[in-house]
Enzyme design. Structure first.
Site, PDB file in Angstrom:
ATOM      1  N   ARG A  42       0.789  -1.237   0.000  1.00  0.00           N
ATOM      2  CA  ARG A  42       0.000   0.000   0.000  1.00  0.00           C
ATOM      3  C   ARG A  42       0.822   1.288   0.000  1.00  0.00           C
ATOM      4  O   ARG A  42       0.243   2.363   0.058  1.00  0.00           O
ATOM      5  CB  ARG A  42      -0.989   0.032   1.174  1.00  0.00           C
ATOM      6  CG  ARG A  42      -1.950  -1.114   1.153  1.00  0.00           C
ATOM      7  CD  ARG A  42      -3.093  -1.000   2.103  1.00  0.00           C
ATOM      8  NE  ARG A  42      -2.733  -0.554   3.424  1.00  0.00           N
ATOM      9  CZ  ARG A  42      -3.584   0.022   4.264  1.00  0.00           C
ATOM     10  NH1 ARG A  42      -4.826   0.234   3.903  1.00  0.00           N
ATOM     11  NH2 ARG A  42      -3.203   0.388   5.459  1.00  0.00           N
ATOM     12  N   ASP A  43       2.143   1.221  -0.062  1.00  0.00           N
ATOM     13  CA  ASP A  43       2.939   2.454  -0.088  1.00  0.00           C
ATOM     14  C   ASP A  43       4.250   2.256  -0.846  1.00  0.00           C
ATOM     15  O   ASP A  43       5.320   2.662  -0.391  1.00  0.00           O
ATOM     16  CB  ASP A  43       3.198   2.948   1.336  1.00  0.00           C
ATOM     17  CG  ASP A  43       3.490   4.450   1.400  1.00  0.00           C
ATOM     18  OD1 ASP A  43       3.104   5.183   0.459  1.00  0.00           O
ATOM     19  OD2 ASP A  43       4.097   4.897   2.392  1.00  0.00           O
ATOM     20  N   VAL A  44       4.167   1.637  -2.027  1.00  0.00           N
ATOM     21  CA  VAL A  44       5.355   1.464  -2.867  1.00  0.00           C
ATOM     22  C   VAL A  44       5.689   2.812  -3.475  1.00  0.00           C
ATOM     23  O   VAL A  44       4.855   3.427  -4.145  1.00  0.00           O
ATOM     24  CB  VAL A  44       5.111   0.401  -3.967  1.00  0.00           C
ATOM     25  CG1 VAL A  44       6.325   0.295  -4.886  1.00  0.00           C
ATOM     26  CG2 VAL A  44       4.765  -0.947  -3.343  1.00  0.00           C
TER      27      VAL A  44
END
Length: 180
Positions: A42-44
């Site tokens: 969810r936060d690449v």
């Protein structure tokens, strides 16, 4: 040990295509492992990719907001949005249920930014191959397939990302072919 990919991008140091291929193959392999266990990062983004001091390896870090599908349902309900807006998939921005395809959207944006030094422009994809003829058009095709607004039309797995990334850099195929 190492430095965030963000520092490399900010310094204007565009990596060689070989390094980019190696780094993004490693990051996609980490995503494939997480996705196989039902975990969505969810936060690449470049801040969460650490490149080793010798530039040989890249690690995906900060699974701090990563959740399994069950955890998301239990903790947040629908409509809850968390992540970095510039890298979020449409479904993540809308607070919809997420799966690994959302991470692939973010990975595509990150690859684009790594190869040209800036995020894709809103309103239209500018091919990397137009700005740097050394970048194979297959990389643009891969990124476009990561960035599809419809997740069902998007690249479906990190394993597929790895396969296409590796084949885009094949040296036994000429970059241009004469049409017959």
């Amino acid at each position: 040990e190492g430095r965030p990919l963000r520092e490399i991008i900010k310094a204007g140091a565009i990596p060689s295509l070989d390094r980019a291929r190696r780094w993004f193959t490693q990051v996609a392999a980490a995503l494939e492992h997480a996705h196989s266990r039902g975990i969505v990062h969810r936060d690449v983004k470049p801040d969460n990719i650490i490149v080793s001091d010798d530039d040989s390896n890249a690690l995906l870090v900060d699974f701090g907001i990563a959740l399994t599908a069950d955890d998301v349902t239990k903790l947040t309900g629908s409509g809850y949005v968390i992540g970095t807006p510039a890298y979020m998939s449409p479904e993540q921005s809308n607070g919809d249920k997420l799966d690994g395809r959302s991470d692939l959207y973010s990975l595509g944006i990150t690859l684009y930014e790594t190869l040209c030094g800036h995020l894709p422009h809103a309103g239209g994809y500018q091919p990397l191959a137009d700005a740097n003829e050394a970048i194979p058009p297959a990389i643009d095709n891969l990124i476009r397939d990561c960035l599809s607004q419809d997740r069902n039309a998007r690249l479906q797995s990190a394993a597929e990302f790895i396969k296409r990334l590796r084949s885009a850099f094949r040296t036994d195929v000429p970059l241009s072919r004469s049409e017959e």
